[in-house]
Design a protein around this motif. Structure first.
Motif, PDB file in Angstrom:
ATOM      1  N   GLY A 155      -5.181  -2.303 -21.168  1.00 37.44           N
ATOM      2  CA  GLY A 155      -4.527  -3.436 -21.808  1.00 37.44           C
ATOM      3  C   GLY A 155      -4.422  -3.353 -23.314  1.00 37.44           C
ATOM      4  O   GLY A 155      -3.700  -4.153 -23.916  1.00 37.44           O
ATOM      5  N   ALA A 156      -5.112  -2.405 -23.947  1.00 37.15           N
ATOM      6  CA  ALA A 156      -5.040  -2.270 -25.397  1.00 37.15           C
ATOM      7  C   ALA A 156      -4.150  -1.113 -25.829  1.00 37.15           C
ATOM      8  O   ALA A 156      -4.004  -0.864 -27.024  1.00 37.15           O
ATOM      9  N   HIS A 161      -0.583  -3.113 -24.065  1.00 44.11           N
ATOM     10  CA  HIS A 161      -0.664  -4.369 -24.814  1.00 44.11           C
ATOM     11  C   HIS A 161       0.637  -5.162 -24.722  1.00 44.11           C
ATOM     12  O   HIS A 161       0.638  -6.395 -24.823  1.00 44.11           O
ATOM     13  N   VAL A 186      -7.146  -8.171 -27.149  1.00 44.76           N
ATOM     14  CA  VAL A 186      -6.332  -8.261 -25.939  1.00 44.76           C
ATOM     15  C   VAL A 186      -6.312  -9.700 -25.420  1.00 44.76           C
ATOM     16  O   VAL A 186      -5.292 -10.177 -24.921  1.00 44.76           O
TER      17      VAL A 186
END
Length: 287
Positions: A155-156, A161, A186
């Motif tokens: 997710g980063a 993202h 995040v």
């Protein structure tokens, strides 16, 4: 005009040079853009290092696909665009586009108006990553306001993202993996739940989701997150062995005994966002 040119395959510092080349001219259905910023992605690195075509992606001595800039001329048959318009694009992908230059001719089918709130650098960096994130969610069937539970592995990351933000904008409940140092960031982007990707117990505890978007290489979804009907979309691709493990290894509890899963929706996310591609039949490399 000046442009970046590869002399051969190899490390960037050794093979890229700025040279004088002929300036392009806007052809029919094209605009000529003065380049303000470009984005470079892993595919640029890989194709430069290889020195040849990368699947369906064409190698050229003139690199670049992501671009942002200002229209300075319009070609024959172009309507709706004028000199001075700020635009951005993922240009001609997977064919060569030559965006690492002072000027570039772009098909109007590939351009969009750059958001006014964005800097040139933001617009130049966005196209490939943002369109990949958008199409990954489309391929997974995550619609607007359907309340889907979406797991984003990575997710980063550069695409991850954006998946988090776009999924949240579609009304999804977003679960994302990231290291402890990036979890606050995040969460600020819209993740409802954070999971440390180093914590095997936490990963195993993720409840079943409607869609998994995999943005990290060589990473299979946690088995507990997969149920019948879960869509699994990867932007990096899986080996044949990983695909077999994903299909055969994921199981659900049924009637007190283990039974093979039959409803897994296995898809690749296409990285040619300007073209209609079936995610179920698309086979070229996505890196």
């Amino acid at each position: 005009m000046r442009a970046a040119v590869y002399s051969s395959a190899g490390p960037a510092a050794e093979v890229i040079a700025v040279q004088e080349v002929d300036a392009p001219v806007a052809g029919a259905g094209e605009v000529l853009v003065r380049v303000a910023a470009v984005g470079l992605n892993p595919v640029d690195v890989k194709i430069r290092a290889a020195g040849h075509d990368f699947g369906a992606i064409r190698y050229t001595e003139r690199p670049g696909w992501d671009v942002a800039g200002t229209v300075v001329a319009v070609g024959p048959g172009v309507a709706g665009w004028s000199e001075g318009d700020a635009v951005f694009a993922l240009a001609r992908f997977p064919e060569a586009a030559h965006t690492l230059a002072e000027l570039v001719a772009l098909p109007v089918s590939d351009i969009a108006a750059a958001p006014r709130a964005w800097s040139a650098a933001q617009a130049g960096a966005a196209p490939l990553a943002a369109l990949t994130a958008w199409q990954a969610l489309d391929a997974a069937g995550v619609g607007a306001d359907d309340g889907a539970r979406v797991l984003v592995l990575g997710g980063a990351g550069g695409v991850g993202h954006l998946v988090v933000q776009l999924a949240k904008a579609r009304g999804a409940h977003v679960i994302a993996t990231a290291g402890p140092a990036k979890q606050e960031l995040v969460t600020a982007w819209g993740a409802d739940e954070m999971v440390d990707h180093h914590d095997d117990d936490a990963l195993a505890a993720i409840a079943p989701v409607d869609a998994v978007i995999v943005t990290v290489s060589d990473t299979l979804p946690p088995r507990g997150a997969i149920r019948e009907g879960t869509a699994v979309v990867t932007i990096t691709g899986y080996s044949a062995a990983q695909e077999a493990e994903l299909r055969a290894g994921e199981r659900i509890r049924s009637g007190g005994s283990w039974s093979p899963r039959t409803g897994l929706s296995w898809r690749r996310s296409p990285r040619s966002p300007m073209r209609a591609v079936s995610p179920c039949t698309w086979t070229r490399s996505t890196a």
